[in-house]
Write an enzyme that holds these catalytic residues in place. Structure first.
Site, PDB file in Angstrom:
ATOM      1  N   CYS A  98       0.864  -1.175   0.000  1.00 16.61           N
ATOM      2  CA  CYS A  98       0.000   0.000   0.000  1.00 16.61           C
ATOM      3  C   CYS A  98       0.901   1.225   0.000  1.00 16.61           C
ATOM      4  O   CYS A  98       1.740   1.383   0.889  1.00 16.61           O
ATOM      5  CB  CYS A  98      -0.876  -0.038   1.251  1.00 16.61           C
ATOM      6  SG  CYS A  98      -1.864   1.434   1.483  1.00 16.61           S
ATOM      7  N   CYS A 105      -2.721  15.371   2.837  1.00 14.71           N
ATOM      8  CA  CYS A 105      -3.907  15.255   1.980  1.00 14.71           C
ATOM      9  C   CYS A 105      -4.805  16.453   2.272  1.00 14.71           C
ATOM     10  O   CYS A 105      -4.830  16.962   3.393  1.00 14.71           O
ATOM     11  CB  CYS A 105      -4.652  13.960   2.316  1.00 14.71           C
ATOM     12  SG  CYS A 105      -6.118  13.656   1.308  1.00 14.71           S
ATOM     13  N   CYS A 109     -11.284  14.151   5.123  1.00 14.39           N
ATOM     14  CA  CYS A 109     -12.196  13.140   5.689  1.00 14.39           C
ATOM     15  C   CYS A 109     -12.024  13.107   7.212  1.00 14.39           C
ATOM     16  O   CYS A 109     -10.907  13.081   7.719  1.00 14.39           O
ATOM     17  CB  CYS A 109     -11.911  11.761   5.094  1.00 14.39           C
ATOM     18  SG  CYS A 109     -12.156  11.705   3.321  1.00 14.39           S
ATOM     19  N   CYS A 112      -9.902  10.359   9.229  1.00 18.56           N
ATOM     20  CA  CYS A 112      -8.608   9.977   8.656  1.00 18.56           C
ATOM     21  C   CYS A 112      -7.469  10.813   9.227  1.00 18.56           C
ATOM     22  O   CYS A 112      -7.549  12.038   9.278  1.00 18.56           O
ATOM     23  CB  CYS A 112      -8.665  10.138   7.142  1.00 18.56           C
ATOM     24  SG  CYS A 112      -7.129   9.688   6.331  1.00 18.56           S
ATOM     25  N   GLY A 152      -2.935  10.405   1.061  1.00 15.43           N
ATOM     26  CA  GLY A 152      -3.132  11.206  -0.143  1.00 15.43           C
ATOM     27  C   GLY A 152      -4.320  10.769  -0.967  1.00 15.43           C
ATOM     28  O   GLY A 152      -4.822   9.662  -0.827  1.00 15.43           O
ATOM     29  N   GLU A 153      -4.771  11.688  -1.816  1.00 16.96           N
ATOM     30  CA  GLU A 153      -5.861  11.382  -2.748  1.00 16.96           C
ATOM     31  C   GLU A 153      -5.231  11.240  -4.139  1.00 16.96           C
ATOM     32  O   GLU A 153      -4.829  12.227  -4.747  1.00 16.96           O
ATOM     33  CB  GLU A 153      -6.897  12.512  -2.709  1.00 16.96           C
ATOM     34  CG  GLU A 153      -7.940  12.484  -3.806  1.00 16.96           C
ATOM     35  CD  GLU A 153      -8.620  11.119  -4.012  1.00 16.96           C
ATOM     36  OE1 GLU A 153      -9.022  10.482  -3.022  1.00 16.96           O
ATOM     37  OE2 GLU A 153      -8.733  10.688  -5.181  1.00 16.96           O
ATOM     38  N   SER A 184      -7.575   3.928  -5.008  1.00 14.87           N
ATOM     39  CA  SER A 184      -8.713   4.249  -4.158  1.00 14.87           C
ATOM     40  C   SER A 184      -8.940   5.755  -4.148  1.00 14.87           C
ATOM     41  O   SER A 184      -8.002   6.531  -3.968  1.00 14.87           O
ATOM     42  CB  SER A 184      -8.410   3.755  -2.739  1.00 14.87           C
ATOM     43  OG  SER A 184      -9.444   4.116  -1.861  1.00 14.87           O
ATOM     44  N   SER A 207     -14.243   5.232  -2.025  1.00 15.33           N
ATOM     45  CA  SER A 207     -14.497   5.358  -0.593  1.00 15.33           C
ATOM     46  C   SER A 207     -15.851   6.019  -0.418  1.00 15.33           C
ATOM     47  O   SER A 207     -15.979   7.239  -0.494  1.00 15.33           O
ATOM     48  CB  SER A 207     -13.409   6.212   0.065  1.00 15.33           C
ATOM     49  OG  SER A 207     -12.158   5.595  -0.128  1.00 15.33           O
ATOM     50  N   LEU A 208     -16.852   5.209  -0.231  1.00 13.15           N
ATOM     51  CA  LEU A 208     -18.217   5.732  -0.171  1.00 13.15           C
ATOM     52  C   LEU A 208     -18.578   6.130   1.267  1.00 13.15           C
ATOM     53  O   LEU A 208     -18.922   7.265   1.541  1.00 13.15           O
ATOM     54  CB  LEU A 208     -19.185   4.682  -0.731  1.00 13.15           C
ATOM     55  CG  LEU A 208     -20.585   5.153  -1.069  1.00 13.15           C
ATOM     56  CD1 LEU A 208     -20.569   6.309  -2.059  1.00 13.15           C
ATOM     57  CD2 LEU A 208     -21.412   3.998  -1.631  1.00 13.15           C
ATOM     58  N   HIS A 209     -18.507   5.163   2.176  1.00 18.77           N
ATOM     59  CA  HIS A 209     -18.650   5.401   3.621  1.00 18.77           C
ATOM     60  C   HIS A 209     -20.018   5.871   4.097  1.00 18.77           C
ATOM     61  O   HIS A 209     -20.245   6.017   5.293  1.00 18.77           O
ATOM     62  CB  HIS A 209     -17.581   6.357   4.153  1.00 18.77           C
ATOM     63  CG  HIS A 209     -16.170   5.920   3.883  1.00 18.77           C
ATOM     64  ND1 HIS A 209     -15.773   4.609   3.929  1.00 18.77           N
ATOM     65  CD2 HIS A 209     -15.049   6.629   3.564  1.00 18.77           C
ATOM     66  CE1 HIS A 209     -14.485   4.528   3.644  1.00 18.77           C
ATOM     67  NE2 HIS A 209     -14.028   5.728   3.416  1.00 18.77           N
ATOM     68  N   ASN A 283     -10.916   2.628  11.986  1.00 19.05           N
ATOM     69  CA  ASN A 283      -9.761   2.554  12.857  1.00 19.05           C
ATOM     70  C   ASN A 283      -9.718   3.833  13.679  1.00 19.05           C
ATOM     71  O   ASN A 283      -9.501   4.905  13.121  1.00 19.05           O
ATOM     72  CB  ASN A 283      -8.508   2.487  11.966  1.00 19.05           C
ATOM     73  CG  ASN A 283      -7.531   1.461  12.442  1.00 19.05           C
ATOM     74  OD1 ASN A 283      -7.243   1.369  13.632  1.00 19.05           O
ATOM     75  ND2 ASN A 283      -7.031   0.683  11.511  1.00 19.05           N
ATOM     76  N   CYS A 326      -4.150   4.714   7.737  1.00 19.84           N
ATOM     77  CA  CYS A 326      -3.725   5.921   7.033  1.00 19.84           C
ATOM     78  C   CYS A 326      -3.120   7.014   7.904  1.00 19.84           C
ATOM     79  O   CYS A 326      -3.805   7.598   8.734  1.00 19.84           O
ATOM     80  CB  CYS A 326      -4.939   6.554   6.365  1.00 19.84           C
ATOM     81  SG  CYS A 326      -5.391   5.755   4.875  1.00 19.84           S
TER      82      CYS A 326
HETATM   83  N1  SAH Z   1      -7.777   9.251  -0.651  1.00 17.36           N
HETATM   84  C1  SAH Z   1      -8.099   7.922  -1.070  1.00 17.36           C
HETATM   85  C2  SAH Z   1      -7.088   6.872  -0.664  1.00 17.36           C
HETATM   86  C3  SAH Z   1      -6.505   6.898   0.718  1.00 17.36           C
HETATM   87  S1  SAH Z   1      -7.438   6.378   2.080  1.00 17.36           S
HETATM   88  C4  SAH Z   1      -9.492   7.549  -0.631  1.00 17.36           C
HETATM   89  O1  SAH Z   1     -10.135   8.358   0.009  1.00 17.36           O
HETATM   90  O2  SAH Z   1      -9.965   6.483  -0.995  1.00 17.36           O
HETATM   91  C5  SAH Z   1      -7.702   4.648   1.923  1.00 17.36           C
HETATM   92  C6  SAH Z   1      -8.996   4.196   2.575  1.00 17.36           C
HETATM   93  O3  SAH Z   1      -8.886   4.191   4.016  1.00 17.36           O
HETATM   94  C7  SAH Z   1     -10.175   5.102   2.251  1.00 17.36           C
HETATM   95  O4  SAH Z   1     -11.319   4.323   2.028  1.00 17.36           O
HETATM   96  C8  SAH Z   1     -10.325   5.895   3.536  1.00 17.36           C
HETATM   97  O5  SAH Z   1     -11.592   6.463   3.648  1.00 17.36           O
HETATM   98  C9  SAH Z   1     -10.003   4.849   4.565  1.00 17.36           C
HETATM   99  N2  SAH Z   1      -9.639   5.346   5.899  1.00 17.36           N
HETATM  100  C10 SAH Z   1      -8.913   6.425   6.230  1.00 17.36           C
HETATM  101  N3  SAH Z   1      -8.788   6.534   7.565  1.00 17.36           N
HETATM  102  C11 SAH Z   1      -9.455   5.506   8.093  1.00 17.36           C
HETATM  103  C12 SAH Z   1      -9.701   5.071   9.423  1.00 17.36           C
HETATM  104  N4  SAH Z   1      -9.234   5.743  10.468  1.00 17.36           N
HETATM  105  N5  SAH Z   1     -10.437   3.950   9.594  1.00 17.36           N
HETATM  106  C13 SAH Z   1     -10.909   3.257   8.534  1.00 17.36           C
HETATM  107  N6  SAH Z   1     -10.713   3.615   7.258  1.00 17.36           N
HETATM  108  C14 SAH Z   1     -10.006   4.732   7.033  1.00 17.36           C
END
Ligand code: SAH
Length: 346
Positions: A98, A105, A109, A112, A152-153, A184, A207-209, A283, A326
């Site tokens: 990874c 970033c 979010c 994160c 990062g994105e 991602s 990353s929908l969430h 997490n 992350c």
């Molecule tokens: N910017 C990109 C890729 C990096 S994050 C993205 O948003 O997809 C990789 C994944 O980990 C994303 O789905 C992100 O939302 C998730 N993520 C980040 N922090 C997290 C955390 N504390 N717990 C669970 N997932 C997390």
């Protein structure tokens, strides 16, 4: 540089074209750390290369190995003193690395750790590649999958990401199959559409969430810019153009997005696109008070998806004991430096 670019450049400097092939092999197959190692080039040429080019090589600042599952987390130093993190996870089907795509970033979010200090800078294609190469060298094992899911994105660093993918999957280099590369994104709609036009066979993870705009906006500022409807339209377009199915990522936050109703709505979004869903118990990071959904709720969520014929995998948590999520390790590292060395904000 691609092999063709290097050939052209060396030729313009009066060198034989086959030198490019030799150098490319040193860099991308033998994973040399500098021009000095390229012993089948003359000393003069090696010295000249140092003047002509910048060779990206990462400093290994820290390696942590999980006692639970063997996951290794690496902190790498860049030429300008910044640090990035990469993770190597062992699966039955091979090693997955990874990598980070940016230093910090700017997507914001809420759950994160990578985004807490904002964006420092984009990573160069060579700095993304060098993470994969360094992990290969340090573990002595082949990397079979690369996921751009670190800090990062990636679609916010679009051109560098594409060049990175080109080099990573080049048959003259490590030659990782495009199908074994996952990118991602938090969902930058115009960039997803642009990526759809590149004729790549990579996997796109979204990353929908959350399954409603209102809930998504609470978790992810990007949801203020693009609605879920627009996102789904872009995903459909991506699938149409590439034939590649999208993966949804869904981090479960206790009491926020983990109800049966949420699961039903998510299934309705995933269904027309035939998406696979990755469920990730969030997490927890110390700067925020988000709490992981309890195991029972996670299973109930998955069951609901199943009832609606959607495949949901509960992501096995790896590297929990080594700041696996992350941005956690980089943040801890910055926080441990005195202000004069760190950026003072951590
Ligand atoms: N910017 C990109 C890729 C990096 S994050 C993205 O948003 O997809 C990789 C994944 O980990 C994303 O789905 C992100 O939302 C998730 N993520 C980040 N922090 C997290 C955390 N504390 N717990 C669970 N997932 C997390």
């Amino acid at each position: 540089m691609t092999l063709a670019e290097l050939q052209k450049d060396l030729e313009a400097r009066g060198e034989k074209p086959f030198r490019a092939k030799q150098m490319y092999e040193w860099m991308h197959v033998k994973l040399a750390e500098g021009f000095e190692e390229m012993t089948n080039l003359s000393k003069v040429l090696r010295e000249n290369c140092k003047l002509w080019y910048t060779y990206t090589s990462l400093k290994t600042v820290q390696i942590q190995e999980s006692k639970i599952d063997g996951t290794k987390k690496f902190l790498f130093g860049l030429y300008d003193g910044n640090v990035v993190e990469s993770v190597c996870m062992k699966y039955r089907h091979g090693n997955s690395v990874c990598i980070s795509s940016q230093v910090g970033c700017r997507m914001g979010c809420r759950f994160c750790a990578s985004t807490l200090d904002g964006l420092e800078r984009n990573l160069l294609p060579s700095e993304m590649l060098a993470q994969v190469y360094a992990v290969t060298r340090l573990t002595g094992e082949r990397v079979s999958n690369v996921v751009v899911m670190g800090t990062g994105e990636p679609l916010d660093n679009y051109d560098n990401l594409l060049r990175f993918i080109t080099l990573l999957t080049d048959e003259n280099g490590l030659h990782i199959s495009q199908r074994n590369v996952t990118v991602s994104t938090c969902g930058i709609v115009p960039k997803i559409r642009q990526l759809a036009e590149e004729h790549l066979q990579i996997t796109l993870a979204l990353s929908l969430h959350a399954a409603t705009d209102e809930k998504r906006r609470r978790l992810m500022p990007i949801a203020e810019r693009y609605s879920i409807a627009e996102l789904m339209e872009a995903c459909r377009y991506y699938f149409e153009r590439t034939g590649r199915r999208i993966t949804f990522e869904y981090s479960l936050v206790n009491g926020v997005n983990d109800t049966q109703e949420d699961a039903g709505r998510l299934a309705a979004l995933a269904k027309p696109l035939n998406c696979h869903v990755n469920l990730i118990p969030v997490n927890p990071i110390k700067e925020r008070d988000y709490v992981q959904s309890e195991a029972g709720r996670v299973r109930a969520f998955q069951n609901m998806l199943e009832k609606k014929q959607i495949n949901g995998t509960i992501r096995r948590e790896m590297g929990r004991d080594i700041d696996g999520a992350c941005g956690q390790l980089r943040r801890r590292h910055l926080g441990s430096l005195p202000d004069s060395e760190g950026d003072g904000r951590a």
